[in-house]
Write an enzyme that holds these catalytic residues in place. Structure first.
Site, PDB file in Angstrom:
ATOM      1  N   HIS A   1       0.048   5.285  -3.869  1.00  0.00           N
ATOM      2  CA  HIS A   1      -0.201   6.665  -3.449  1.00  0.00           C
ATOM      3  C   HIS A   1      -0.035   7.589  -4.657  1.00  0.00           C
ATOM      4  CE1 HIS A   1       0.464  10.553  -1.507  1.00  0.00           C
ATOM      5  NE2 HIS A   1      -0.185  10.049  -0.464  1.00  0.00           N
TER       6      HIS A   1
ATOM      7  N   VAL B   1       0.843  -1.195   0.000  1.00  0.00           N
ATOM      8  CA  VAL B   1       0.000   0.000   0.000  1.00  0.00           C
ATOM      9  C   VAL B   1       0.878   1.245   0.000  1.00  0.00           C
ATOM     10  CG1 VAL B   1      -0.165   0.000   2.529  1.00  0.00           C
ATOM     11  CG2 VAL B   1      -1.955   1.131   1.202  1.00  0.00           C
ATOM     12  N   CYS B   2       0.290   2.351  -0.459  1.00  0.00           N
ATOM     13  CA  CYS B   2       0.923   3.668  -0.402  1.00  0.00           C
ATOM     14  C   CYS B   2       2.132   3.747  -1.342  1.00  0.00           C
ATOM     15  CB  CYS B   2       1.290   3.994   1.046  1.00  0.00           C
ATOM     16  SG  CYS B   2       1.709   5.722   1.367  1.00  0.00           S
ATOM     17  N   ALA B   3       3.298   4.068  -0.825  1.00  0.00           N
ATOM     18  CA  ALA B   3       4.489   4.179  -1.665  1.00  0.00           C
ATOM     19  C   ALA B   3       5.055   2.819  -2.058  1.00  0.00           C
ATOM     20  CB  ALA B   3       5.569   4.972  -0.927  1.00  0.00           C
TER      21      ALA B   3
END
Length: 226
Positions: free
Chosen positions: A159, A137-139
């Site tokens: 992200h 998730v995210c970066a």
């Protein structure tokens, strides 16, 4: 000095001792133990606070055996917002073990710490080669999975500050994306539904719904199961 928070599974205080006259219950308990899913959540200094804790919390609520593993030299890890936690193990001590799911939180420079862990890379490559679930998730979908060629040209998301590096831009606006055995999501605000999707992948949709109910999750999260 800030105290470190050690994430531990909830204690089961409500199960009475099994009696010899109830062997069927003992067998049922054994089967549940055998069916426990093993999950690895690696973390490093700078990992995103909400994402890291939410993954561990939700997956443990589902009954998974979650190991929070530090890629640092010690068990204490400082998250991006300066929350300190004690991991369950060092990543190097988990070499050769098998997990049903490896789930990476994001955060910076936490994602870079995960990217640069040689021990974690071996585990992730094994996970991919054996067709087991790998999530980020995210970066981390971009900084870790894409960097190491673990996504390829498959649809994925990350992200908004990092999704531009993904080879396939088809699904970057989606909150949760599954491509084969790789599942990706966007950030702290999508991590709860992301974690529930991982529960559904490990078990089934009913289990995810059962976990979400008592948490009073906002209506509409079920779209993550599509």
């Amino acid at each position: 000095m800030q105290s470190a928070l050690r994430l531990q599974p909830a204690l089961n205080l409500g199960t009475p001792p099994l009696r010899a006259a109830r062997p069927h219950l003992k067998r049922s308990r054994e089967l549940r133990t055998m069916a426990a899913k093993r999950v690895l959540v690696p973390i490093g200094n700078g990992s995103e606070d909400i994402e890291s804790v939410t993954l561990v919390d939700v997956l443990r609520r589902a009954g998974a055996e979650v190991t929070l593993a530090s890629v640092e030299s010690g068990l204490e890890v400082t998250f991006a917002r300066k929350v300190k936690v004690l991991a369950d193990a060092l990543i190097g001590d988990l070499s050769g073990q098998t997990f049903d799911l490896v789930a990476l939180p994001g955060g910076m420079p936490g994602a870079e710490r995960l990217r640069d862990s040689a021990e974690l890379l071996v585990i992730m490559r094994k996970q991919k080669e054996e067709g087991r679930l790998l999530a980020a998730v995210c970066a981390s979908p971009s900084v870790v999975l894409h960097h190491h060629g673990l996504i390829g040209d498959a649809p994925a998301t990350a992200h908004p500050g990092f999704s531009g590096a993904l080879s396939n831009q088809e699904a970057v606006q989606q909150r949760v994306v599954r491509s084969g055995t790789v599942i990706t999501s966007r950030g702290p605000g999508t991590t709860l539904e992301f974690a529930l999707r991982l529960v559904a992948e490990l078990y089934d949709e009913k289990k995810a719904l059962d976990v979400a109910g008592p948490m009073v999750v906002a209506a509409g999260w079920e779209k993550a199961l599509e």
